[in-house]
Design an enzyme around this catalytic site. Structure first.
Site, mmCIF file in Angstrom:
data_model
loop_
_atom_site.group_PDB
_atom_site.id
_atom_site.type_symbol
_atom_site.label_atom_id
_atom_site.label_comp_id
_atom_site.label_asym_id
_atom_site.label_seq_id
_atom_site.Cartn_x
_atom_site.Cartn_y
_atom_site.Cartn_z
ATOM 1 N N HIS A 1 0.873 -1.173 0.000
ATOM 2 C CA HIS A 1 0.000 0.000 0.000
ATOM 3 C C HIS A 1 0.912 1.225 0.000
ATOM 4 O O HIS A 1 2.020 1.170 0.547
ATOM 5 C CB HIS A 1 -0.847 0.101 1.266
ATOM 6 C CG HIS A 1 -1.705 -1.095 1.579
ATOM 7 N ND1 HIS A 1 -1.221 -2.223 2.172
ATOM 8 C CD2 HIS A 1 -3.038 -1.289 1.412
ATOM 9 C CE1 HIS A 1 -2.223 -3.083 2.352
ATOM 10 N NE2 HIS A 1 -3.335 -2.549 1.898
ATOM 11 N N ASP B 1 2.435 1.953 3.320
ATOM 12 C CA ASP B 1 3.385 0.975 3.887
ATOM 13 C C ASP B 1 4.811 1.443 3.636
ATOM 14 O O ASP B 1 5.738 1.055 4.341
ATOM 15 C CB ASP B 1 3.283 -0.395 3.192
ATOM 16 C CG ASP B 1 1.905 -1.017 3.305
ATOM 17 O OD1 ASP B 1 1.207 -0.718 4.279
ATOM 18 O OD2 ASP B 1 1.561 -1.806 2.397
ATOM 19 N N ASP C 1 -0.364 -12.566 2.293
ATOM 20 C CA ASP C 1 -1.034 -11.571 3.130
ATOM 21 C C ASP C 1 -1.188 -12.233 4.501
ATOM 22 O O ASP C 1 -2.279 -12.605 4.920
ATOM 23 C CB ASP C 1 -2.384 -11.186 2.522
ATOM 24 C CG ASP C 1 -2.962 -9.950 3.183
ATOM 25 O OD1 ASP C 1 -2.359 -9.472 4.157
ATOM 26 O OD2 ASP C 1 -4.017 -9.469 2.728
HETATM 27 C C1 XUL Z 1 -7.304 -6.756 4.393
HETATM 28 C C2 XUL Z 1 -6.494 -7.207 3.254
HETATM 29 C C3 XUL Z 1 -5.629 -6.159 2.645
HETATM 30 C C4 XUL Z 1 -5.544 -6.243 1.178
HETATM 31 C C5 XUL Z 1 -4.824 -5.085 0.543
HETATM 32 O O1 XUL Z 1 -8.145 -7.720 4.884
HETATM 33 O O2 XUL Z 1 -6.498 -8.352 2.889
HETATM 34 O O3 XUL Z 1 -4.394 -6.227 3.257
HETATM 35 O O4 XUL Z 1 -4.916 -7.418 0.764
HETATM 36 O O5 XUL Z 1 -5.401 -3.878 0.882
HETATM 37 CO CO CO Z 2 -5.481 -9.345 1.362
#
Ligand code: XUL
Ligand code: CO
Length: 440
Positions: free
Chosen positions: A100, A103, A337
């Protein structure tokens, strides 16, 4: 000088007892005609790996993510994170990262000041990209954390907030393009509602679509050829989020004419929060030609929120990789993630998390390929519908039939013969047999 006192992680095979070695992920190994590294373009998430320090609702950080810099000096900390991130990716053989905007460097000052800070760290990251060949898998704008987005971004009741979201999206697209990104994500964080008493759902969805359309137009004019993604999630932070699941997101994209530019980024933990399996969401995306990328993690089914754990469940990974291989692979990749648990608070644990996740998906790939090569599952599924190959079945498939003709056919046939067994138990035992057979 290295930040992590850990050597590059190598493949040592299933018998290895070395914590810092891959047991199953062998980047160059060819599976079904492609190298593992091609089937599995893994990515590091900047936010979890370089940012998340174990803070939860009940307690403070447990991990140190300063990487030797003073956290109060945003520019110095941003550089230290980039140094740590590139060393980490190099040592694990990762070729991609996801990020992001905020970040990269902590939010600060006016929009102009924030953009300048982003440009400075982007210059630094671009140098590293040039030296290492590591690139962005995708970028996104964080339109959830800052209080200005408390009522959403595209869905906010305020056009000024909408404009600010657009500015952040524009900047994030610029950064993604500078970093060679394959995709750009819209995760609809606060694009949803807490109560319908204060919400015009149609108005909000039209505005979200407008923001997406503007982003596509801008990026395409600048020459971006990658995919846009919606990352479905049903709830959290909002009670209800508009991108609830794959089917809902696909309907939305088609409704607003965005389906030519967008695919889906499917996150395992979001799938289970929506009451689906990860595999279900992958299948729905794939059959609609919209399987783009994956956020590889796992949730805890006993908890009702997004725990973002490193994927460890091999059965789940086999099912996911079966879907991915059947779809011919991803145009995006596998973004972890995922964050280490709060009590896994050392730099070494960051490596352990990725080794776990990469080995889990490598096993998933190896065993999914074995299921496909074995052929019994696919043969069964095909045979289940073979009544449609000829006769009345073929006419139904071709559409060359009327309801009256079908009624006449049914009258002449009498009670249909009992349908064939779905053989679920046998199929599940075939999968177990392959899963627990020695590794090919
Ligand atoms: C939140 C999520 C985020 C997205 C990117 O639940 O998964 O981190 O992957 O904004
Ligand atoms: Co995500």
């Amino acid at each position: 000088m290295d930040i992590f006192n850990i050597p590059a992680i190598k493949y040592e095979g299933a018998e290895s007892r070395n914590e810092f070695a891959f047991k199953f992920y062998d980047a160059d190994r060819v599976i079904l005609g492609k190298q593992m590294s091609e089937w599995l373009p893994f990515a590091m998430s900047w936010w979890h790996n370089l940012g998340a320090a174990g803070t939860d609702m009940f307690g403070a950080s447990t991990a140190d993510k300063s990487f030797g810099a003073s956290v109060s000096n945003a520019a110095a900390h941003a550089k230290a994170k980039a140094d740590a991130g590139f060393e980490f990716m190099r040592k694990l053989g990762l070729r991609y990262f996801c990020f992001h905007d905020i970040d990269l460097v902590a939010e600060q000052g006016s929009l102009a000041e924030q953009n300048a800070a982003l440009d400075a760290i982007a210059d630094y990251i671009c140098e590293k990209i040039e030296h290492t060949g590591i690139k962005a898998l995708w970028g996104t704008a964080n339109l959830t954390s800052n209080p200005r987005f408390m009522n959403g971004a595209g869905s906010s009741g305020s056009p000024d907030v909408f404009a600010r979201a657009a500015a952040n999206v524009k900047k994030s697209i610029d950064l993604t393009m500078r970093f060679g990104g394959r995709g750009f994500v819209f995760w609809g964080g606060r694009e949803g509602y807490e109560t319908l008493w204060n919400t015009d759902m149609k108005f909000e969805q039209e505005n979200i679509a407008s923001l997406m359309r503007l982003a596509v137009r801008y990026a395409r004019e600048k020459g971006f050829t990658g995919d846009f993604y919606i990352e479905p999630k049903p709830k959290e932070p909002m009670k209800h989020q508009y991108d609830f699941d794959a089917a809902t997101a696909i309907g939305f994209l088609r409704q607003y004419g965005l389906d030519g530019d967008f695919k889906l980024n499917i996150e395992a933990n979001h799938a289970t929060l929506a009451g689906h399996t990860f595999r279900h969401e992958l299948r729905v995306s794939a059959i609609n030609g919209m399987l783009g990328s994956i956020d590889a993690n796992i949730g805890d089914t006993l908890l009702g929120w997004d725990t973002d754990e490193f994927p460890y469940d091999v059965y789940d990974a086999v099912q996911a990789m079966y879907e991915v291989v059947k779809a011919g692979g991803l145009t995006g990749g596998f973004n972890f993630d995922a964050k280490t648990r709060r009590s896994s608070n050392t730099y070494e644990d960051m490596f352990r998390g990725f080794i776990l996740g990469m080995d889990t998906f490598a096993l998933g790939l190896i065993k999914a390929a074995a299921i496909i090569e074995d052929g019994r599952i696919d043969d069964f599924v095909k045979s289940r519908y073979d009544g449609y190959d000829s006769g009345i079945g073929a006419k139904i498939r071709s559409g060359d039939i009327t309801l009256e003709e079908l009624s006449g056919y049914a009258l002449s046939q009498g009670e249909p013969p009992p349908p064939k067994s779905g053989k679920q138990e046998w199929l599940e035992s075939v999968v177990n047999q392959i899963l627990f057979a020695p590794l090919p």
